[in-house]
Scaffold this motif. Sequence first.
Motif, short mmCIF file in Angstrom:
data_model
loop_
_atom_site.label_atom_id
_atom_site.label_comp_id
_atom_site.label_asym_id
_atom_site.label_seq_id
_atom_site.Cartn_x
_atom_site.Cartn_y
_atom_site.Cartn_z
N ASN A 121 0.85 -1.19 0.00
CA ASN A 121 0.00 0.00 0.00
C ASN A 121 0.88 1.24 0.00
O ASN A 121 1.94 1.27 0.63
CB ASN A 121 -0.88 0.04 1.26
N HIS A 122 0.43 2.27 -0.70
CA HIS A 122 1.11 3.57 -0.61
C HIS A 122 0.99 4.04 0.84
O HIS A 122 -0.04 3.81 1.49
CB HIS A 122 0.43 4.57 -1.56
N PRO A 123 2.01 4.70 1.38
CA PRO A 123 1.94 5.16 2.77
C PRO A 123 0.73 6.05 3.07
O PRO A 123 0.30 6.15 4.22
CB PRO A 123 3.25 5.93 2.98
N LEU A 124 0.16 6.69 2.06
CA LEU A 124 -1.01 7.56 2.27
C LEU A 124 -2.32 6.89 1.85
O LEU A 124 -3.36 7.54 1.81
CB LEU A 124 -0.82 8.89 1.53
N ALA A 125 -2.28 5.59 1.55
CA ALA A 125 -3.51 4.87 1.19
C ALA A 125 -4.47 4.89 2.38
O ALA A 125 -4.06 4.79 3.52
CB ALA A 125 -3.18 3.43 0.81
N GLY A 126 -5.73 5.06 2.06
CA GLY A 126 -6.76 5.07 3.10
C GLY A 126 -6.91 6.40 3.81
O GLY A 126 -7.69 6.52 4.74
N LYS A 127 -6.18 7.41 3.39
CA LYS A 127 -6.21 8.70 4.08
C LYS A 127 -6.84 9.78 3.20
O LYS A 127 -6.55 9.87 2.02
CB LYS A 127 -4.79 9.12 4.47
N ASP A 128 -7.70 10.57 3.82
CA ASP A 128 -8.22 11.77 3.17
C ASP A 128 -7.16 12.86 3.34
O ASP A 128 -6.62 13.03 4.44
CB ASP A 128 -9.53 12.21 3.81
N LEU A 129 -6.86 13.57 2.28
CA LEU A 129 -5.77 14.54 2.29
C LEU A 129 -6.28 15.95 1.98
O LEU A 129 -7.14 16.12 1.12
CB LEU A 129 -4.71 14.15 1.27
N MET A 130 -5.72 16.93 2.67
CA MET A 130 -6.06 18.33 2.42
C MET A 130 -4.89 19.00 1.71
O MET A 130 -3.79 19.10 2.26
CB MET A 130 -6.35 19.07 3.73
N PHE A 131 -5.13 19.43 0.48
CA PHE A 131 -4.13 20.14 -0.30
C PHE A 131 -4.40 21.63 -0.24
O PHE A 131 -5.54 22.05 -0.48
CB PHE A 131 -4.17 19.71 -1.77
N SER A 132 -3.39 22.42 0.08
CA SER A 132 -3.46 23.88 -0.05
C SER A 132 -2.62 24.21 -1.27
O SER A 132 -1.42 23.94 -1.29
CB SER A 132 -2.88 24.55 1.20
N VAL A 133 -3.27 24.75 -2.29
CA VAL A 133 -2.60 24.96 -3.57
C VAL A 133 -2.66 26.41 -4.02
O VAL A 133 -3.58 27.15 -3.67
CB VAL A 133 -3.19 24.07 -4.70
N THR A 134 -1.65 26.80 -4.78
CA THR A 134 -1.63 28.08 -5.49
C THR A 134 -1.30 27.77 -6.94
O THR A 134 -0.29 27.10 -7.22
CB THR A 134 -0.55 29.02 -4.92
N ILE A 135 -2.14 28.22 -7.85
CA ILE A 135 -1.90 28.02 -9.28
C ILE A 135 -0.93 29.10 -9.74
O ILE A 135 -1.26 30.28 -9.75
CB ILE A 135 -3.22 28.09 -10.10
N ASN A 136 0.28 28.70 -10.11
CA ASN A 136 1.29 29.66 -10.56
C ASN A 136 1.11 30.04 -12.02
O ASN A 136 1.29 31.20 -12.38
CB ASN A 136 2.70 29.08 -10.38
N ASN A 137 0.80 29.03 -12.85
CA ASN A 137 0.68 29.30 -14.27
C ASN A 137 -0.13 28.21 -14.94
O ASN A 137 -0.15 27.07 -14.49
CB ASN A 137 2.08 29.37 -14.92
N VAL A 138 -0.81 28.59 -16.01
CA VAL A 138 -1.52 27.66 -16.88
C VAL A 138 -1.24 28.15 -18.30
O VAL A 138 -1.41 29.32 -18.59
CB VAL A 138 -3.05 27.67 -16.63
N ARG A 139 -0.78 27.22 -19.14
CA ARG A 139 -0.49 27.60 -20.53
C ARG A 139 -0.80 26.44 -21.44
O ARG A 139 -0.89 25.29 -21.01
CB ARG A 139 0.98 28.02 -20.68
N ASP A 140 -0.96 26.77 -22.73
CA ASP A 140 -1.17 25.71 -23.71
C ASP A 140 0.13 24.95 -23.92
O ASP A 140 1.22 25.53 -23.88
CB ASP A 140 -1.66 26.30 -25.04
N ALA A 141 0.01 23.67 -24.17
CA ALA A 141 1.18 22.83 -24.44
C ALA A 141 1.71 23.12 -25.83
O ALA A 141 0.95 23.42 -26.74
CB ALA A 141 0.80 21.36 -24.32
N SER A 142 3.03 23.01 -25.98
CA SER A 142 3.63 23.11 -27.32
C SER A 142 3.29 21.82 -28.06
O SER A 142 2.82 20.85 -27.48
CB SER A 142 5.15 23.25 -27.20
N ALA A 143 3.58 21.79 -29.34
CA ALA A 143 3.32 20.58 -30.13
C ALA A 143 4.10 19.39 -29.57
O ALA A 143 3.58 18.29 -29.45
CB ALA A 143 3.68 20.82 -31.59
#
Length: 172
Positions: A121-143
């Motif tokens: 099992n992954h060490p975090l299997a069975g656990k609910d997790l709280m992520f605090s996130v900041t979106i730094n950037n979103v861009r279209d992918a190159s070819a």
Amino acid sequence: MAIEANQIVSLEYEVRDGDKLVDGNVGGAPLVFMFGKGQIIPGLENGIKDMAIGEKGDVLVKAADAYGEYNAEAKQEVPKEQFAGIELEVGMTLYGQGEDGGTVQVVVNEIGTDSVIIDFNHPLAGKDLMFSVTINNVRDASAEEAMTGIPAENKQEDDCCGTGGGSGCGCN
């Protein structure tokens, strides 16, 4: 504006299991991935899809949408001799090669006289997790990024070719 499949997302995060900080990259290199390709856990990807650049937020990811439910049967008894040269400790994480050739992470559960019980099992299997996130950037992918699925920021630098490695590198 919603983040769309095949866009490159860069974010900072901290993840907590209850009050315990278990991972994060705040102040370090951002996590960069291609959205919609399964490169991060599904619950986090779903939780950020409507966020915008510069936006901060908390995303609760249930175990089933993170590292899965804990499977009590995902343990195996292995001969201790397979760990020759390793100073084993209960709770330590080891990495090995799975039947499919991929990397497998296991945790040492018990150390006996002749055998070791490892937990797949992954060490975090069975656990609910709280992520605090900041979106730094979103861009279209190159070819190239769209074709390979690898963001330019994550591309491995070649340690040989282009650095004077010579003919031994297979670069000629």
